[in-house]
Design a protein around this motif. Sequence first.
Motif, mmCIF file in Angstrom:
data_model
loop_
_atom_site.group_PDB
_atom_site.id
_atom_site.type_symbol
_atom_site.label_atom_id
_atom_site.label_comp_id
_atom_site.label_asym_id
_atom_site.label_seq_id
_atom_site.Cartn_x
_atom_site.Cartn_y
_atom_site.Cartn_z
ATOM 1 N N SER A 68 79.443 -48.085 19.856
ATOM 2 C CA SER A 68 79.305 -49.353 19.136
ATOM 3 C C SER A 68 80.155 -50.404 19.855
ATOM 4 O O SER A 68 81.086 -50.074 20.591
ATOM 5 C CB SER A 68 79.771 -49.188 17.689
ATOM 6 N N ALA A 69 79.839 -51.691 19.624
ATOM 7 C CA ALA A 69 80.560 -52.767 20.320
ATOM 8 C C ALA A 69 82.082 -52.675 20.140
ATOM 9 O O ALA A 69 82.822 -52.760 21.124
ATOM 10 C CB ALA A 69 80.032 -54.128 19.874
ATOM 11 N N PRO A 70 82.603 -52.460 18.913
ATOM 12 C CA PRO A 70 84.069 -52.408 18.782
ATOM 13 C C PRO A 70 84.700 -51.196 19.466
ATOM 14 O O PRO A 70 85.808 -51.296 19.990
ATOM 15 C CB PRO A 70 84.315 -52.356 17.274
ATOM 16 N N VAL A 71 84.014 -50.057 19.470
ATOM 17 C CA VAL A 71 84.561 -48.882 20.167
ATOM 18 C C VAL A 71 84.592 -49.159 21.671
ATOM 19 O O VAL A 71 85.577 -48.874 22.355
ATOM 20 C CB VAL A 71 83.742 -47.599 19.862
ATOM 21 N N LYS A 72 83.520 -49.755 22.185
ATOM 22 C CA LYS A 72 83.466 -50.095 23.608
ATOM 23 C C LYS A 72 84.593 -51.059 23.979
ATOM 24 O O LYS A 72 85.298 -50.863 24.976
ATOM 25 C CB LYS A 72 82.097 -50.708 23.924
ATOM 26 N N GLU A 73 84.796 -52.083 23.144
ATOM 27 C CA GLU A 73 85.857 -53.066 23.433
ATOM 28 C C GLU A 73 87.239 -52.427 23.374
ATOM 29 O O GLU A 73 88.107 -52.717 24.203
ATOM 30 C CB GLU A 73 85.777 -54.239 22.460
ATOM 31 N N LEU A 74 87.448 -51.547 22.383
ATOM 32 C CA LEU A 74 88.727 -50.835 22.271
ATOM 33 C C LEU A 74 88.992 -50.039 23.545
ATOM 34 O O LEU A 74 90.080 -50.114 24.130
ATOM 35 C CB LEU A 74 88.686 -49.928 21.042
ATOM 36 N N MET A 75 87.991 -49.291 23.989
ATOM 37 C CA MET A 75 88.171 -48.449 25.173
ATOM 38 C C MET A 75 88.371 -49.308 26.419
ATOM 39 O O MET A 75 89.203 -48.978 27.280
ATOM 40 C CB MET A 75 86.967 -47.522 25.355
ATOM 41 N N LEU A 76 87.622 -50.417 26.532
ATOM 42 C CA LEU A 76 87.775 -51.267 27.719
ATOM 43 C C LEU A 76 89.147 -51.947 27.742
ATOM 44 O O LEU A 76 89.740 -52.108 28.807
ATOM 45 C CB LEU A 76 86.638 -52.298 27.788
ATOM 46 N N ASP A 77 89.661 -52.323 26.565
ATOM 47 C CA ASP A 77 91.035 -52.846 26.490
ATOM 48 C C ASP A 77 92.010 -51.848 27.113
ATOM 49 O O ASP A 77 92.861 -52.217 27.934
ATOM 50 C CB ASP A 77 91.465 -53.007 25.019
ATOM 51 N N ILE A 130 98.355 -40.441 14.752
ATOM 52 C CA ILE A 130 97.318 -40.965 13.874
ATOM 53 C C ILE A 130 96.144 -39.994 13.936
ATOM 54 O O ILE A 130 95.515 -39.841 14.989
ATOM 55 C CB ILE A 130 96.914 -42.385 14.312
ATOM 56 N N LEU A 131 95.907 -39.306 12.830
ATOM 57 C CA LEU A 131 94.749 -38.412 12.699
ATOM 58 C C LEU A 131 94.087 -38.814 11.402
ATOM 59 O O LEU A 131 94.540 -38.419 10.318
ATOM 60 C CB LEU A 131 95.182 -36.948 12.631
ATOM 61 N N VAL A 132 93.061 -39.631 11.489
ATOM 62 C CA VAL A 132 92.478 -40.202 10.275
ATOM 63 C C VAL A 132 90.963 -40.149 10.291
ATOM 64 O O VAL A 132 90.329 -40.102 11.348
ATOM 65 C CB VAL A 132 92.912 -41.681 10.074
ATOM 66 N N ARG A 133 90.418 -40.157 9.099
ATOM 67 C CA ARG A 133 88.992 -40.359 8.915
ATOM 68 C C ARG A 133 88.807 -41.753 8.327
ATOM 69 O O ARG A 133 89.504 -42.134 7.391
ATOM 70 C CB ARG A 133 88.423 -39.305 7.963
ATOM 71 N N ILE A 134 87.904 -42.515 8.923
ATOM 72 C CA ILE A 134 87.591 -43.838 8.375
ATOM 73 C C ILE A 134 86.186 -43.738 7.790
ATOM 74 O O ILE A 134 85.235 -43.430 8.500
ATOM 75 C CB ILE A 134 87.648 -44.930 9.465
ATOM 76 N N ALA A 135 86.085 -43.935 6.490
ATOM 77 C CA ALA A 135 84.787 -43.786 5.832
ATOM 78 C C ALA A 135 84.453 -45.047 5.063
ATOM 79 O O ALA A 135 85.304 -45.621 4.376
ATOM 80 C CB ALA A 135 84.803 -42.573 4.899
ATOM 81 N N GLU A 136 83.227 -45.455 5.184
ATOM 82 C CA GLU A 136 82.766 -46.665 4.528
ATOM 83 C C GLU A 136 82.494 -46.362 3.061
ATOM 84 O O GLU A 136 81.799 -45.402 2.747
ATOM 85 C CB GLU A 136 81.470 -47.086 5.205
ATOM 86 N N GLY A 137 83.039 -47.173 2.175
ATOM 87 C CA GLY A 137 82.741 -46.988 0.763
ATOM 88 C C GLY A 137 81.916 -48.160 0.269
ATOM 89 O O GLY A 137 81.540 -49.034 1.034
ATOM 90 N N ASP A 138 81.614 -48.171 -1.033
ATOM 91 C CA ASP A 138 80.950 -49.335 -1.607
ATOM 92 C C ASP A 138 81.948 -50.492 -1.610
ATOM 93 O O ASP A 138 83.112 -50.305 -1.941
ATOM 94 C CB ASP A 138 80.538 -49.046 -3.060
ATOM 95 N N LYS A 197 83.471 -52.767 6.474
ATOM 96 C CA LYS A 197 82.647 -51.968 7.368
ATOM 97 C C LYS A 197 83.529 -51.264 8.401
ATOM 98 O O LYS A 197 84.556 -51.804 8.815
ATOM 99 C CB LYS A 197 81.667 -52.866 8.089
ATOM 100 N N ILE A 198 83.087 -50.069 8.804
ATOM 101 C CA ILE A 198 83.829 -49.318 9.812
ATOM 102 C C ILE A 198 84.068 -50.151 11.077
ATOM 103 O O ILE A 198 85.165 -50.167 11.631
ATOM 104 C CB ILE A 198 83.056 -48.025 10.178
ATOM 105 N N GLU A 199 83.052 -50.907 11.478
ATOM 106 C CA GLU A 199 83.192 -51.680 12.710
ATOM 107 C C GLU A 199 84.290 -52.740 12.594
ATOM 108 O O GLU A 199 85.006 -53.009 13.561
ATOM 109 C CB GLU A 199 81.852 -52.333 13.079
ATOM 110 N N GLU A 200 84.427 -53.326 11.386
ATOM 111 C CA GLU A 200 85.496 -54.303 11.176
ATOM 112 C C GLU A 200 86.868 -53.649 11.285
ATOM 113 O O GLU A 200 87.810 -54.237 11.818
ATOM 114 C CB GLU A 200 85.392 -54.930 9.788
ATOM 115 N N ILE A 201 86.981 -52.431 10.744
ATOM 116 C CA ILE A 201 88.285 -51.748 10.779
ATOM 117 C C ILE A 201 88.652 -51.381 12.214
ATOM 118 O O ILE A 201 89.808 -51.526 12.625
ATOM 119 C CB ILE A 201 88.261 -50.490 9.874
ATOM 120 N N ILE A 202 87.658 -50.928 12.981
ATOM 121 C CA ILE A 202 87.943 -50.616 14.389
ATOM 122 C C ILE A 202 88.382 -51.885 15.125
ATOM 123 O O ILE A 202 89.383 -51.896 15.841
ATOM 124 C CB ILE A 202 86.700 -50.006 15.075
ATOM 125 N N GLN A 203 87.640 -52.961 14.893
ATOM 126 C CA GLN A 203 87.906 -54.224 15.593
ATOM 127 C C GLN A 203 89.261 -54.825 15.189
ATOM 128 O O GLN A 203 90.071 -55.202 16.028
ATOM 129 C CB GLN A 203 86.767 -55.200 15.258
#
Lengths: 278, 278
Positions: free
Chosen positions: A21-30, A185-193, A197-203
């Motif tokens: 996803s775009a935020p994962v790619k940006e995180l890794m490229l950083d 940091i060993l975490v699960r990020i899960a989207e709730g109601d 969004k997961i992508e926002e949290i990554i970003q």
Amino acid sequence: TVAKSQMMDPQTKFTDFPHASAPVKELMLDLMNSVETRIGSSLLPCSLPPDVQFYENSTGTAQGTLLVRSGIPSSPVDFILGSWVHCKLPSGEALNITSLSTYMKPLTDAPNFIVEIIQGSPTSLVVILDMPPRKDLVLHPEYLKTFYEDTQLDMHRQLLEKLPEVTPYITPSLYIRALVSPSAILVRIAEGDKTAKIEEIIQDQLRPISNEIMKVWLDTCASGGRPVEKDEMACLAKRDQVTRSKSIEIDLGTSLPRLFGEEVAGRVLQALEGTFNA
Amino acid sequence: TVAKSQMMDPQTKFTDFPHASAPVKELMLDLMNSVETRIGSSLLPCSLPPDVQFYENSTGTAQGTLLVRSGIPSSPVDFILGSWVHCKLPSGEALNITSLSTYMKPLTDAPNFIVEIIQGSPTSLVVILDMPPRKDLVLHPEYLKTFYEDTQLDMHRQLLEKLPEVTPYITPSLYIRALVSPSAILVRIAEGDKTAKIEEIIQDQLRPISNEIMKVWLDTCASGGRPVEKDEMACLAKRDQVTRSKSIEIDLGTSLPRLFGEEVAGRVLQALEGTFNA
């Protein structure tokens, strides 16, 4: 094999991240950019065979890349290792595992760095982000103080775990639990109601935190670290060797044959073992 | 001081648990009975001064007991240590910390045992229940396998953490996090609306689990353990010594002066250090 790989030009590389996803790619490229800027000149180009740098299964539903850059003789860094695996699942969803880790030489006792992002569904992912220690922290409280307490690494974990979408992730492997630092940091990020969004949290959360921890690693470990006595070097070398062989056994040694079949997995694992035991 | 203590006859002992709730008292008595039945004949009576076996602050709002029984020369157990602290809080509630731990001699590498129950309010308590390893698990995967994987210790943690009232407890001390095993039970049990009472969870879940883990410890560690080579004995002795001195520093070394004042705390800590360094 070389002929076939050379025909696939331009070959998919680790840093392409075509399935992330775009935020994962940006995180890794950083992270890759920080490594390049600070220690790139002391890392050699990747010399893995092309069919290990990029590999896929016979039906093309699973693809992976591997990047290994070894440190030059004067560098305290043994090598850095980037890897991603993408696999279409029968459900129509995809499994994406993206990781970057660094491995030090036994001439310093400074910790390694690791980030791994495992996404098995669009609404949940697991993150491992840590500077795994290279010494027994119980026997060496001053090492714990230098690399973990004084650097305030636990602050990042605390911030992240305050988010309602974030829960501790407990890996089934007792060995991996023992391997990571107490501020890992060993975490699960899960989207709730009605939650972010997961992508926002990554970003917005995970990307700055992973940049911070990479900065700590570059500042305190990669740029020299602490030199050690000759006796200790043998201990560090032994511990590193056990760690690396157990890590392969638990992680890629189990998953690659399942995802890619024995032949492809064998080729990739052989290259990996060659890197780890060089 | 001796005269005063002798006047308080019968003196309050560790095993009286006058301030613990009924299920905590039963849980602790179960463990003490198992220890007595299996290895009681190889443990000496407590020889601490009476004013260390029972101590209180000048206003009588804080009380504590300490029980130390050393192993006879042929025993692999160095000593067992029981302790509770009771302290009335300004809020009218009370803080109760109850613990039992065992310490091995360096002639075996078998793990220790610890249970600690910290109750600071009627609706929430923290439990630490573990067999803390005495070797670096990363360097010794076969030790991890013998004492933690083959004994299926993690099963108990998993069962407990499935309860809605139970959440992982993350201790602020990075050293304590490093000290415990990867299957350690570190949990907070908090009463919610319409959920089971804390006392029921202690009685029905925690008590059988702590009995099981004590049984594993008695079977695999206390009754001989594994003998070690002379070289390793020195390493074990060094690691045990660091562990003990850091544990005092982080735990009772900080809390006792706050709860009992410098004089009483000094007396108790001196006796404790004497036990740990004998």
